[in-house]
Motif scaffolding. Structure first.
Motif, PDB file in Angstrom:
ATOM      1  N   GLN A   1     -61.064  15.183  40.915  1.00  0.00           N
ATOM      2  CA  GLN A   1     -59.902  15.569  41.719  1.00  0.00           C
ATOM      3  C   GLN A   1     -59.048  14.329  41.935  1.00  0.00           C
ATOM      4  O   GLN A   1     -59.536  13.321  42.443  1.00  0.00           O
ATOM      5  N   ILE A   2     -57.771  14.406  41.559  1.00  0.00           N
ATOM      6  CA  ILE A   2     -56.846  13.277  41.703  1.00  0.00           C
ATOM      7  C   ILE A   2     -55.703  13.713  42.617  1.00  0.00           C
ATOM      8  O   ILE A   2     -55.043  14.740  42.352  1.00  0.00           O
ATOM      9  N   ALA A   3     -55.444  12.938  43.661  1.00  0.00           N
ATOM     10  CA  ALA A   3     -54.368  13.239  44.591  1.00  0.00           C
ATOM     11  C   ALA A   3     -53.035  13.317  43.840  1.00  0.00           C
ATOM     12  O   ALA A   3     -52.726  12.455  43.025  1.00  0.00           O
ATOM     13  N   GLY A   4     -52.268  14.347  44.111  1.00  0.00           N
ATOM     14  CA  GLY A   4     -50.974  14.513  43.475  1.00  0.00           C
ATOM     15  C   GLY A   4     -51.050  15.120  42.078  1.00  0.00           C
ATOM     16  O   GLY A   4     -50.036  15.387  41.466  1.00  0.00           O
TER      17      GLY A   4
ATOM     18  N   GLN B   1     -51.759  10.020  37.305  1.00  0.00           N
ATOM     19  CA  GLN B   1     -50.507  10.493  37.902  1.00  0.00           C
ATOM     20  C   GLN B   1     -49.329  10.170  36.981  1.00  0.00           C
ATOM     21  O   GLN B   1     -48.449  11.005  36.768  1.00  0.00           O
ATOM     22  N   ALA B   2     -49.312   8.969  36.422  1.00  0.00           N
ATOM     23  CA  ALA B   2     -48.244   8.583  35.486  1.00  0.00           C
ATOM     24  C   ALA B   2     -48.299   9.426  34.218  1.00  0.00           C
ATOM     25  O   ALA B   2     -47.253   9.774  33.653  1.00  0.00           O
ATOM     26  N   THR B   3     -49.505   9.770  33.779  1.00  0.00           N
ATOM     27  CA  THR B   3     -49.661  10.619  32.596  1.00  0.00           C
ATOM     28  C   THR B   3     -49.028  11.980  32.825  1.00  0.00           C
ATOM     29  O   THR B   3     -48.262  12.476  31.991  1.00  0.00           O
ATOM     30  N   VAL B   4     -49.320  12.586  33.973  1.00  0.00           N
ATOM     31  CA  VAL B   4     -48.749  13.893  34.300  1.00  0.00           C
ATOM     32  C   VAL B   4     -47.234  13.795  34.440  1.00  0.00           C
ATOM     33  O   VAL B   4     -46.494  14.639  33.923  1.00  0.00           O
ATOM     34  N   LYS B   5     -46.765  12.755  35.088  1.00  0.00           N
ATOM     35  CA  LYS B   5     -45.316  12.555  35.272  1.00  0.00           C
ATOM     36  C   LYS B   5     -44.598  12.429  33.927  1.00  0.00           C
ATOM     37  O   LYS B   5     -43.463  12.871  33.768  1.00  0.00           O
TER      38      LYS B   5
END
Length: 80
Positions: A73-76, A8-12
């Motif tokens: 599959q990762i939430a968010g 999630q931090a990577t995508v952000k």
């Protein structure tokens, strides 16, 4: 930190890939290039602790041979 939170931090951060390499800090790959994340150098044990809960049998075999990719599959985030 869990692999979910790391991805999630990577995508952000605009990343397209998270590289976990023993002996190096985590690396986020963005369109502008590689960016090393602050923190300790990763050990094989640290990496295994992060990814083991998400490994498929095929991925385990691939890793035993040296490399593996598998969808999760990762939430968010969605499929990674």
């Amino acid at each position: 930190m869990s692999i979910e939170r790391l991805l999630q931090a990577t995508v952000k951060a605009g990343g397209q890939e998270l590289r976990l390499i023993p002996g190096r800090r985590m690396v986020i790959v963005t369109p502008q290039g590689e960016r090393e994340v602050q923190g300790p150098e990763q050990t094989s044990a640290m990496i295994d602790q992060l990814v083991a809960p998400h490994l498929t049998p095929e991925a385990r075999q691939g890793l035993a041979a040296g490399r593996a990719e598998w969808p999760v599959q990762i939430a968010g985030v969605g499929a990674v």
